[in-house]
Design a protein around this motif. Structure first.
Motif, PDB file in Angstrom:
ATOM      1  N   PHE A 192      17.992  -8.691 -51.342  1.00 27.63           N
ATOM      2  CA  PHE A 192      17.938  -9.802 -50.406  1.00 27.63           C
ATOM      3  C   PHE A 192      17.568  -9.339 -49.011  1.00 27.63           C
ATOM      4  CE2 PHE A 192      18.942 -13.745 -48.420  1.00 27.63           C
ATOM      5  CZ  PHE A 192      19.601 -13.434 -47.236  1.00 27.63           C
ATOM      6  N   SER A 193      18.158  -8.262 -48.548  1.00 29.77           N
ATOM      7  CA  SER A 193      17.967  -7.840 -47.158  1.00 29.77           C
ATOM      8  C   SER A 193      16.525  -7.453 -46.856  1.00 29.77           C
ATOM      9  CB  SER A 193      18.905  -6.685 -46.816  1.00 29.77           C
ATOM     10  OG  SER A 193      18.627  -5.566 -47.627  1.00 29.77           O
ATOM     11  N   SER A 194      15.742  -7.163 -47.871  1.00 29.11           N
ATOM     12  CA  SER A 194      14.347  -6.766 -47.654  1.00 29.11           C
ATOM     13  C   SER A 194      13.377  -7.935 -47.805  1.00 29.11           C
ATOM     14  CB  SER A 194      13.964  -5.660 -48.623  1.00 29.11           C
ATOM     15  OG  SER A 194      14.002  -6.133 -49.961  1.00 29.11           O
ATOM     16  N   HIS A 195      13.902  -9.107 -48.149  1.00 28.27           N
ATOM     17  CA  HIS A 195      13.053 -10.279 -48.359  1.00 28.27           C
ATOM     18  C   HIS A 195      12.897 -11.101 -47.092  1.00 28.27           C
ATOM     19  CE1 HIS A 195      13.361  -9.399 -52.582  1.00 28.27           C
ATOM     20  NE2 HIS A 195      12.688 -10.483 -52.910  1.00 28.27           N
ATOM     21  N   SER A 196      11.749 -11.726 -46.972  1.00 25.42           N
ATOM     22  CA  SER A 196      11.594 -12.804 -46.007  1.00 25.42           C
ATOM     23  C   SER A 196      12.157 -14.068 -46.651  1.00 25.42           C
ATOM     24  CB  SER A 196      10.118 -13.017 -45.666  1.00 25.42           C
ATOM     25  OG  SER A 196       9.617 -11.921 -44.940  1.00 25.42           O
TER      26      SER A 196
ATOM     27  N   TRP B 205      12.665  -9.872 -42.775  1.00 21.76           N
ATOM     28  CA  TRP B 205      13.770  -8.947 -43.068  1.00 21.76           C
ATOM     29  C   TRP B 205      14.346  -8.377 -41.778  1.00 21.76           C
ATOM     30  CZ3 TRP B 205      13.615  -3.870 -41.530  1.00 21.76           C
ATOM     31  CH2 TRP B 205      12.371  -3.390 -41.111  1.00 21.76           C
ATOM     32  N   ASN B 206      13.503  -8.239 -40.738  1.00 19.89           N
ATOM     33  CA  ASN B 206      13.960  -7.688 -39.468  1.00 19.89           C
ATOM     34  C   ASN B 206      14.169  -8.788 -38.425  1.00 19.89           C
ATOM     35  OD1 ASN B 206      11.264  -8.211 -39.341  1.00 19.89           O
ATOM     36  ND2 ASN B 206      10.689  -6.298 -38.359  1.00 19.89           N
ATOM     37  N   ARG B 207      14.381 -10.034 -38.945  1.00 23.21           N
ATOM     38  CA  ARG B 207      14.840 -11.153 -38.128  1.00 23.21           C
ATOM     39  C   ARG B 207      13.832 -11.741 -37.154  1.00 23.21           C
ATOM     40  NH1 ARG B 207      19.616  -8.567 -39.411  1.00 23.21           N
ATOM     41  NH2 ARG B 207      21.256  -9.971 -40.169  1.00 23.21           N
ATOM     42  N   TYR B 208      12.551 -11.517 -37.391  1.00 22.68           N
ATOM     43  CA  TYR B 208      11.568 -12.305 -36.668  1.00 22.68           C
ATOM     44  C   TYR B 208      11.575 -13.715 -37.273  1.00 22.68           C
ATOM     45  CZ  TYR B 208       9.652  -8.284 -34.223  1.00 22.68           C
ATOM     46  OH  TYR B 208       9.500  -7.194 -33.413  1.00 22.68           O
ATOM     47  N   THR B 209      11.417 -14.720 -36.409  1.00 20.92           N
ATOM     48  CA  THR B 209      11.458 -16.100 -36.884  1.00 20.92           C
ATOM     49  C   THR B 209      10.185 -16.856 -36.511  1.00 20.92           C
ATOM     50  OG1 THR B 209      12.610 -16.820 -34.874  1.00 20.92           O
ATOM     51  CG2 THR B 209      13.976 -16.229 -36.775  1.00 20.92           C
ATOM     52  N   TYR B 210       9.803 -17.756 -37.393  1.00 22.82           N
ATOM     53  CA  TYR B 210       8.636 -18.604 -37.176  1.00 22.82           C
ATOM     54  C   TYR B 210       9.017 -20.024 -37.595  1.00 22.82           C
ATOM     55  CZ  TYR B 210       6.177 -14.128 -37.085  1.00 22.82           C
ATOM     56  OH  TYR B 210       5.771 -12.854 -36.778  1.00 22.82           O
ATOM     57  N   TYR B 211       8.502 -21.016 -36.848  1.00 22.25           N
ATOM     58  CA  TYR B 211       8.851 -22.405 -37.103  1.00 22.25           C
ATOM     59  C   TYR B 211       7.610 -23.284 -37.166  1.00 22.25           C
ATOM     60  CZ  TYR B 211      13.567 -20.954 -35.741  1.00 22.25           C
ATOM     61  OH  TYR B 211      14.788 -20.329 -35.665  1.00 22.25           O
ATOM     62  N   ALA B 212       7.742 -24.355 -37.921  1.00 23.39           N
ATOM     63  CA  ALA B 212       6.733 -25.397 -37.861  1.00 23.39           C
ATOM     64  C   ALA B 212       6.830 -26.080 -36.498  1.00 23.39           C
ATOM     65  CB  ALA B 212       6.956 -26.416 -38.975  1.00 23.39           C
ATOM     66  N   ASP B 213       5.701 -26.534 -35.996  1.00 18.85           N
ATOM     67  CA  ASP B 213       5.702 -27.184 -34.680  1.00 18.85           C
ATOM     68  C   ASP B 213       6.627 -28.396 -34.656  1.00 18.85           C
ATOM     69  OD1 ASP B 213       2.162 -26.626 -33.969  1.00 18.85           O
ATOM     70  OD2 ASP B 213       3.922 -25.351 -33.675  1.00 18.85           O
TER      71      ASP B 213
ATOM     72  N   ARG C 262       2.920 -20.812 -51.840  1.00 21.38           N
ATOM     73  CA  ARG C 262       2.523 -19.865 -52.889  1.00 21.38           C
ATOM     74  C   ARG C 262       2.907 -18.425 -52.549  1.00 21.38           C
ATOM     75  NH1 ARG C 262      -2.113 -23.213 -52.589  1.00 21.38           N
ATOM     76  NH2 ARG C 262      -2.364 -24.570 -54.413  1.00 21.38           N
ATOM     77  N   THR C 263       3.235 -18.183 -51.295  1.00 23.93           N
ATOM     78  CA  THR C 263       3.639 -16.842 -50.877  1.00 23.93           C
ATOM     79  C   THR C 263       5.016 -16.472 -51.415  1.00 23.93           C
ATOM     80  OG1 THR C 263       2.336 -17.002 -48.854  1.00 23.93           O
ATOM     81  CG2 THR C 263       4.144 -15.423 -48.842  1.00 23.93           C
ATOM     82  N   TYR C 264       5.798 -17.474 -51.763  1.00 25.10           N
ATOM     83  CA  TYR C 264       7.198 -17.266 -52.106  1.00 25.10           C
ATOM     84  C   TYR C 264       7.398 -17.261 -53.620  1.00 25.10           C
ATOM     85  CZ  TYR C 264       7.799 -18.030 -47.173  1.00 25.10           C
ATOM     86  OH  TYR C 264       7.702 -17.905 -45.808  1.00 25.10           O
ATOM     87  N   ALA C 265       8.100 -16.238 -54.088  1.00 30.57           N
ATOM     88  CA  ALA C 265       8.258 -16.053 -55.533  1.00 30.57           C
ATOM     89  C   ALA C 265       9.468 -16.784 -56.101  1.00 30.57           C
ATOM     90  CB  ALA C 265       8.379 -14.559 -55.844  1.00 30.57           C
ATOM     91  N   ASP C 266      10.500 -16.936 -55.290  1.00 28.12           N
ATOM     92  CA  ASP C 266      11.757 -17.479 -55.796  1.00 28.12           C
ATOM     93  C   ASP C 266      12.169 -18.693 -54.964  1.00 28.12           C
ATOM     94  OD1 ASP C 266      12.347 -14.105 -55.983  1.00 28.12           O
ATOM     95  OD2 ASP C 266      12.314 -15.343 -57.791  1.00 28.12           O
ATOM     96  N   TRP C 267      12.718 -19.698 -55.667  1.00 30.93           N
ATOM     97  CA  TRP C 267      13.073 -20.964 -55.022  1.00 30.93           C
ATOM     98  C   TRP C 267      14.442 -21.434 -55.482  1.00 30.93           C
ATOM     99  CZ3 TRP C 267       9.922 -23.523 -51.508  1.00 30.93           C
ATOM    100  CH2 TRP C 267       8.635 -22.998 -51.354  1.00 30.93           C
TER     101      TRP C 267
ATOM    102  N   GLU D 286       1.590 -12.674 -41.777  1.00 28.44           N
ATOM    103  CA  GLU D 286       1.446 -13.662 -40.700  1.00 28.44           C
ATOM    104  C   GLU D 286       0.392 -14.713 -41.017  1.00 28.44           C
ATOM    105  OE1 GLU D 286       2.903 -11.369 -36.641  1.00 28.44           O
ATOM    106  OE2 GLU D 286       0.803 -11.907 -36.924  1.00 28.44           O
ATOM    107  N   ARG D 287      -0.503 -14.407 -41.967  1.00 26.24           N
ATOM    108  CA  ARG D 287      -1.558 -15.362 -42.296  1.00 26.24           C
ATOM    109  C   ARG D 287      -1.113 -16.386 -43.332  1.00 26.24           C
ATOM    110  NH1 ARG D 287      -5.592 -10.804 -44.172  1.00 26.24           N
ATOM    111  NH2 ARG D 287      -3.584 -10.207 -45.085  1.00 26.24           N
ATOM    112  N   SER D 288      -0.013 -16.111 -44.025  1.00 25.06           N
ATOM    113  CA  SER D 288       0.327 -16.992 -45.143  1.00 25.06           C
ATOM    114  C   SER D 288       1.806 -17.321 -45.257  1.00 25.06           C
ATOM    115  CB  SER D 288      -0.138 -16.353 -46.454  1.00 25.06           C
ATOM    116  OG  SER D 288       0.518 -15.119 -46.662  1.00 25.06           O
ATOM    117  N   TYR D 289       2.600 -17.031 -44.233  1.00 26.55           N
ATOM    118  CA  TYR D 289       4.039 -17.254 -44.352  1.00 26.55           C
ATOM    119  C   TYR D 289       4.375 -18.741 -44.518  1.00 26.55           C
ATOM    120  CZ  TYR D 289       3.859 -18.580 -39.411  1.00 26.55           C
ATOM    121  OH  TYR D 289       3.567 -19.192 -38.217  1.00 26.55           O
TER     122      TYR D 289
END
Length: 125
Positions: free
Chosen positions: A29-33, A53-61, A110-115, A103-106
């Motif tokens: 878990f700790s290594s996942h976005s 994993w290193n706590r950078y955050t991105y948000y939708a506008d 489809r970038t995410y494997a588990d839901w 950064e191009r696809s976060y």
């Protein structure tokens, strides 16, 4: 693989707040976005926020300044604090995990494997 379970959804009046939590199992878990998405019936799944994993955050506008994503690696949880909710925030909210960050696809589901299974958030006017 990471198993995810969301909690914390519910009904709230416009202007109110909710806090969603996502419990993850798996030693990596700790290594996942970790991301949050939402979906309204008949529409595509929409990116909300991600924390690396290193706590950078991105948000939708649409949620920037109102929502805050955070993670607790010791407890294997990721949370989404939602403030100043409005009717347009009504949706099923999903937690998602990805072993990589790009950064191009976060913001692409489809970038995410588990839901997770999703939790309903309903904001009334």
């Amino acid at each position: 693989q990471v198993q995810l379970v969301e909690t914390g959804g519910g009904l709230v009046q416009a202007g109110g707040s909710l806090r969603l939590s996502c419990a993850a199992s798996g030693r990596t878990f700790s290594s996942h976005s970790m991301g949050w998405f939402r979906q309204v019936p008949g529409k595509e799944r929409e990116f909300v926020a991600v924390i690396t994993w290193n706590r950078y955050t991105y948000y939708a506008d649409s949620v920037k300044g109102r929502f805050t994503i955070s993670r607790d690696n010791a407890k294997n949880t990721v949370s989404l604090q939602m403030n100043s909710l409005n009717v347009e925030d009504t949706a099923i909210y999903y937690c998602a995990a990805s072993p990589q960050f790009d950064e191009r696809s976060y913001n692409n589901p489809r970038t995410y494997a588990d839901w997770g299974q999703g939790t309903q958030v309903t904001v009334s006017s």
